[in-house]
Write a protein that holds these residues in place. Structure first.
Motif, PDB file in Angstrom:
ATOM      1  N   TYR A  11       0.736  -1.119   0.021  1.00 54.96           N
ATOM      2  CA  TYR A  11      -0.275  -0.477   0.120  1.00 54.96           C
ATOM      3  C   TYR A  11       0.693   1.281  -0.616  1.00 54.96           C
ATOM      4  O   TYR A  11       0.605   2.262   0.002  1.00 54.96           O
ATOM      5  N   TYR A  28      -8.874  -2.529  12.648  1.00 57.19           N
ATOM      6  CA  TYR A  28      -9.805  -1.873  11.249  1.00 57.19           C
ATOM      7  C   TYR A  28      -9.811  -0.208  11.292  1.00 57.19           C
ATOM      8  O   TYR A  28      -9.761   0.300  10.032  1.00 57.19           O
ATOM      9  N   LEU A  31      -5.823   0.798   9.551  1.00 61.72           N
ATOM     10  CA  LEU A  31      -6.221   0.069   7.424  1.00 61.72           C
ATOM     11  C   LEU A  31      -6.649   0.854   6.778  1.00 61.72           C
ATOM     12  O   LEU A  31      -6.356   1.044   5.556  1.00 61.72           O
ATOM     13  N   LYS A  32      -7.601   0.987   7.776  1.00 66.20           N
ATOM     14  CA  LYS A  32      -8.449   2.340   6.716  1.00 66.20           C
ATOM     15  C   LYS A  32      -8.465   3.558   6.524  1.00 66.20           C
ATOM     16  O   LYS A  32      -8.342   3.716   5.915  1.00 66.20           O
ATOM     17  N   CYS A  35      -4.118   2.353   4.854  1.00 65.51           N
ATOM     18  CA  CYS A  35      -4.103   2.169   3.184  1.00 65.51           C
ATOM     19  C   CYS A  35      -5.147   2.337   2.183  1.00 65.51           C
ATOM     20  O   CYS A  35      -5.403   2.000   1.285  1.00 65.51           O
ATOM     21  N   ILE A  37      -8.781   2.030   2.679  1.00 73.08           N
ATOM     22  CA  ILE A  37      -9.269   0.892   2.022  1.00 73.08           C
ATOM     23  C   ILE A  37     -10.976   1.372   2.351  1.00 73.08           C
ATOM     24  O   ILE A  37     -11.298   1.304   3.742  1.00 73.08           O
ATOM     25  N   GLU A  38     -12.597   1.594   1.751  1.00 72.81           N
ATOM     26  CA  GLU A  38     -13.428   1.682   1.792  1.00 72.81           C
ATOM     27  C   GLU A  38     -14.202   0.884   1.954  1.00 72.81           C
ATOM     28  O   GLU A  38     -14.920   0.595   2.494  1.00 72.81           O
ATOM     29  N   GLU A  40     -15.744  -2.348   2.869  1.00 66.68           N
ATOM     30  CA  GLU A  40     -16.378  -3.317   4.320  1.00 66.68           C
ATOM     31  C   GLU A  40     -15.557  -4.462   3.557  1.00 66.68           C
ATOM     32  O   GLU A  40     -14.745  -4.807   5.114  1.00 66.68           O
ATOM     33  N   LYS A  42     -13.632  -5.847   1.706  1.00 64.24           N
ATOM     34  CA  LYS A  42     -11.248  -5.434   1.729  1.00 64.24           C
ATOM     35  C   LYS A  42     -11.601  -5.129   2.864  1.00 64.24           C
ATOM     36  O   LYS A  42      -9.923  -6.159   3.300  1.00 64.24           O
ATOM     37  N   LEU A  43     -11.640  -4.124   3.760  1.00 65.00           N
ATOM     38  CA  LEU A  43     -10.781  -3.834   4.466  1.00 65.00           C
ATOM     39  C   LEU A  43     -11.126  -5.208   5.552  1.00 65.00           C
ATOM     40  O   LEU A  43     -10.189  -5.756   6.074  1.00 65.00           O
ATOM     41  N   GLU A  46      -8.337  -7.830   4.544  1.00 65.60           N
ATOM     42  CA  GLU A  46      -7.250  -7.539   4.582  1.00 65.60           C
ATOM     43  C   GLU A  46      -6.397  -7.470   6.148  1.00 65.60           C
ATOM     44  O   GLU A  46      -5.595  -7.633   6.750  1.00 65.60           O
ATOM     45  N   ILE A  47      -7.646  -7.292   6.905  1.00 58.94           N
ATOM     46  CA  ILE A  47      -7.934  -7.328   8.801  1.00 58.94           C
ATOM     47  C   ILE A  47      -6.878  -8.750   8.700  1.00 58.94           C
ATOM     48  O   ILE A  47      -6.091  -9.410   9.607  1.00 58.94           O
TER      49      ILE A  47
END
Length: 210
Positions: A11, A28, A31-32, A35, A37-38, A40, A42-43, A46-47
């Motif tokens: 990222y 949460y 990373l949001k 990264c 990441i919007e 949900e 995908k987030l 990735e978590i």
């Protein structure tokens, strides 16, 4: 740190900076933010990937942590006061946290003694995790001691109205005091001891080395 390095490559952020500045926060939220990441789904995916990377690295208990838990639980194991006098409030997920604790050799007697990222609307440094932990213990926050090695966790505990004990195992004393105002501060948990006096838990701090 390996997990942060992996995600930094994916990222494009500074792994060391993010790992240090976000310590104690929920993945949460972190990373949001870093990264971007919007989505949900995908987030959450990735978590899970990040936490699996951490587990591969083999988490370890901080010095003195297991001994302290044994001291808290000493006495009659059927005594409900002792059994439910402590709660772990973690920014990890309900899937990751029990696995990581087991690897560290820490057994949580009851699911009620584990507050995870899914249990609160807002994570550390907001007060929610430690308000929930105090509720689980059945006591007022002002009668709780929060033990933390991250400024975000110390600020969470203080905002909840708890006393806070900073442990300098992940951050230096100077960096902790620059971001938080703990009531007590020690080098590591080997400098802390607990003992029961009737139905109250008394703690002693050796601050000779920090």
């Amino acid at each position: 740190m390996n997990a942060w390095s992996t995600f930094a490559k994916d990222y494009g952020f500074d792994a060391e900076f993010v790992a240090h500045s976000s310590h104690g926060r929920r993945l949460y939220d972190t990373l949001k933010e870093y990264c971007k990441i919007e989505d949900e789904e995908k987030l959450l995916s990735e978590i899970e990937r990040f936490e699996e990377e951490v587990l591969k690295g083999g988490p370890v208990a901080l010095p003195g942590a297991i001994d302290l838990i044994k001291q808290i639980q000493s006495g009659d194991p059927s005594d409900e006061t002792r059994k439910y006098s402590w709660v772990i409030a973690t920014s990890g997920t309900m899937i990751y946290a029990p696995r990581a604790l087991a690897i560290c050799g820490i057994i949580v007697p009851s699911p009620a003694q584990l507050v995870t990222s899914e249990d609160v609307e807002r994570g550390k440094p907001h007060p929610d995790p430690y308000l929930k932990a105090a509720e689980r213990c059945g006591v007022s926050p002002e009668n709780c001691l929060v033990v933390e090695d991250a400024p975000s966790g110390l600020n969470s505990g203080r905002s909840a109205g708890c006393k806070t004990l900073a442990v300098c195992t992940s951050h230096s004393k100077q960096s902790i005091l620059a971001k938080a105002t703990p009531d007590y501060i020690v080098k590591d948990l080997a400098k802390v001891s607990f003992k029961w006096i009737n139905d109250k838990l008394e703690f002693t701090v050796d601050d000779s080395e920090q």
